[in-house]
Design a protein around this motif. Structure first.
Motif, PDB file in Angstrom:
ATOM      1  N   GLU A   1     -12.421  -6.486   0.305  1.00  0.00           N
ATOM      2  CA  GLU A   1     -12.954  -5.875   1.529  1.00  0.00           C
ATOM      3  C   GLU A   1     -14.446  -6.163   1.688  1.00  0.00           C
TER       4      GLU A   1
ATOM      5  N   GLY B   1      -9.065   4.565   1.945  1.00  0.00           N
ATOM      6  CA  GLY B   1     -10.325   3.904   1.633  1.00  0.00           C
ATOM      7  C   GLY B   1     -10.576   3.867   0.140  1.00  0.00           C
TER       8      GLY B   1
ATOM      9  N   ARG C   1     -12.845  -2.866   5.984  1.00  0.00           N
ATOM     10  CA  ARG C   1     -11.739  -2.196   5.317  1.00  0.00           C
ATOM     11  C   ARG C   1     -10.407  -2.587   5.946  1.00  0.00           C
TER      12      ARG C   1
ATOM     13  N   ALA D   1     -10.802  -3.741  -3.281  1.00  0.00           N
ATOM     14  CA  ALA D   1     -12.129  -3.307  -2.833  1.00  0.00           C
ATOM     15  C   ALA D   1     -13.103  -4.483  -2.775  1.00  0.00           C
TER      16      ALA D   1
END
Length: 464
Positions: A45, A174, A168, A42
């Motif tokens: 990203e 996600g 992403r 994360a």
């Protein structure tokens, strides 16, 4: 204190202009390699989002990049060794292309001995920064480029940072961070020292990001935190993780909610009740127990005992008879005896986990456990490890056989290169291989399980 960025980050425009002149091609290219957990993914990203905002495009090979970033993990010693080896290999790229900018960030760099080694032994690394300084990436790049200075920024303390751009990596999966940091200080774990103390995001910010992913068609959304079950600490609003799940589950759409990691000391009956009543949360949970022996758990500073853990398992199964559990296990904690290790085996046999992530204890500099006497040899611990794997393989074989004949709705993730079959993940987190078309990747599909070797499942497409 929360910080929200709704405009381009400071220095991003300056860096964009500088990197245009340094790029070897028509546009500056970036290469990011991420090690470790989903939280690191994360973070990666977000850094891709920042770089994209500055005009970067991305490459899969460091040789083609004008900016190279290694996003590191500090949980395992082996991971650190790999990072140092791979960073060392960048020396030749820097020699051939002096304008290339090289950065190392993440959990490893928050450790003083790592930062010092990078400073001393890797002079070609331009930027080193920690986990809480992602929003300052353009500023650090500007300093390194405009002033020709190496930048070292660790120990940065910040509140929750909102509004960072995100690029992403996947279109069906996600990640949504709900909190960062950890207050538990398990004696073997470096995370509280490199990630900082717990900070929860405001629920409205989480709901907004989650809704955006649902609207964009994401099929599986994972909530992230070092200990999601302690979500809500420090917020002005009275809210816990179970209530956050209720709010997210109420959003219309065809998707799954997953979350990790759950600490048993904070897992509650309310959490399992919400899972049982939800529309979107699969009946599976990753609930690390680490050891089945009470003395070892106390030395680990886990703040629960064997019976507390098993009581959670029993309650969860009472409201979700089909629930599956995965867990983390540490073998050979300092001072652990073979008899105590056998308590771990017996807990595994009682719970019958779907899958285990097993590790031989690895000391982390700066943790309490690293200073504990550790008389058992690595060779002996390896024997215990093999014994544990045999037990878990038998459990997996039984569970796999019980799946044959069942219809499962899977989220198709990719096409496996070796078999040429599609690979889809069940609600319970198991991978099923089955024939199908590439257009199904990123979508749900129904399969009937026809074969199981352990938990390696194969199936055939069927209608609902």
């Amino acid at each position: 204190m929360d910080t929200h960025f709704s405009q381009p980050l400071p220095f991003s425009g300056d860096v964009a202009e500088i990197m245009k002149t340094r790029a070897r091609g028509s546009v500056p290219m970036a290469y990011i390699r991420t090690y470790g957990c989903q939280q690191n993914v994360a973070d990666g990203e977000k850094m891709k989002g920042i770089l994209a905002e500055m005009g970067f495009q991305f490459t899969e090979t460091p040789e083609d990049a004008d900016f190279i970033l290694f996003n590191t993990c500090a949980v395992r010693e082996h991971a650190e060794d790999r990072v140092f080896g791979n960073v060392g290999a960048l020396k030749n790229i820097k020699r051939r292309y002096p304008s290339v900018m090289i950065a190392v960030c993440g959990c490893m760099t928050e450790q003083e001995h790592v930062a010092e080694r990078l400073k001393r032994s890797f002079p070609f690394v331009d930027i080193v920064f920690g986990t809480n300084a992602i929003h300052r990436l353009p500023e650090m790049m500007y300093t390194a480029a405009a002033d020709s200075k190496r930048v070292f920024l660790r120990g940065e303390q910040s509140g929750v940072i909102e509004g960072l751009p995100v690029r992403r990596d996947k279109t069906s999966h996600g990640w949504v961070t709900v909190m960062t940091g950890c207050d538990n200080f398990c004696s073997y774990c470096i995370v509280p020292y490199v990630r900082g103390r717990e900070k929860s995001r405001k629920p409205e910010d989480i709901v907004r990001e989650f809704q955006e992913l649902v609207d964009a068609g994401y099929k599986e959304i994972t909530l992230l935190g070092q200990n999601v079950n302690s979500y809500g600490k420090g917020l002005s609003e009275s809210i816990n993780f179970a209530e956050l799940l209720r709010r997210l589950d109420s959003i219309d759409g065809d998707y799954r909610i997953r979350f990790m990691t759950s600490h048993p000391k904070d897992a509650s009956e309310e959490l399992f009740t919400v899972m049982a009543e939800s529309r979107h949360i699969p009946h599976c949970i990753h609930l690390p127990f680490q050891s089945g022996n009470d003395r070892v758990l106390k030395e680990m500073n886990r703040k629960y005992d064997r019976e507390k853990y098993l009581s959670l398992i029993r309650f969860a199964r009472s409201v979700m008879p089909d629930i599956s559990f995965t867990s983390d296990v540490i073998i050979g904690f300092p001072g652990e005896t073979y008899e105590e290790f056998r308590d771990t085996l017996s807990l595994i046999e009682e719970v019958e986990f779907t899958n285990l992530f097993t590790f031989i204890y690895s000391p982390r500099v700066g943790t309490k456990a690293a200073e504990m006497p550790d008389p058992v040899s690595h060779e002996e611990k390896t024997k215990w490890f093999a014994e544990l794997l045999r037990v878990q393989e038998e459990i997996a074989s039984r569970r796999g056989q019980s799946m044959i004949g069942r219809k499962e709705r899977v989220l198709v993730e990719n096409r496996e290169e070796k078999s040429g079959l599609l690979a889809g993940r069940t609600a319970g987190g198991l991978i099923v291989l089955f024939p199908g078309e590439d257009c199904q990747i990123g979508q749900y599909a129904w399969t009937e399980i026809t074969e199981a070797r352990g938990l390696q499942l194969k199936g055939l497409p069927v209608s609902e």
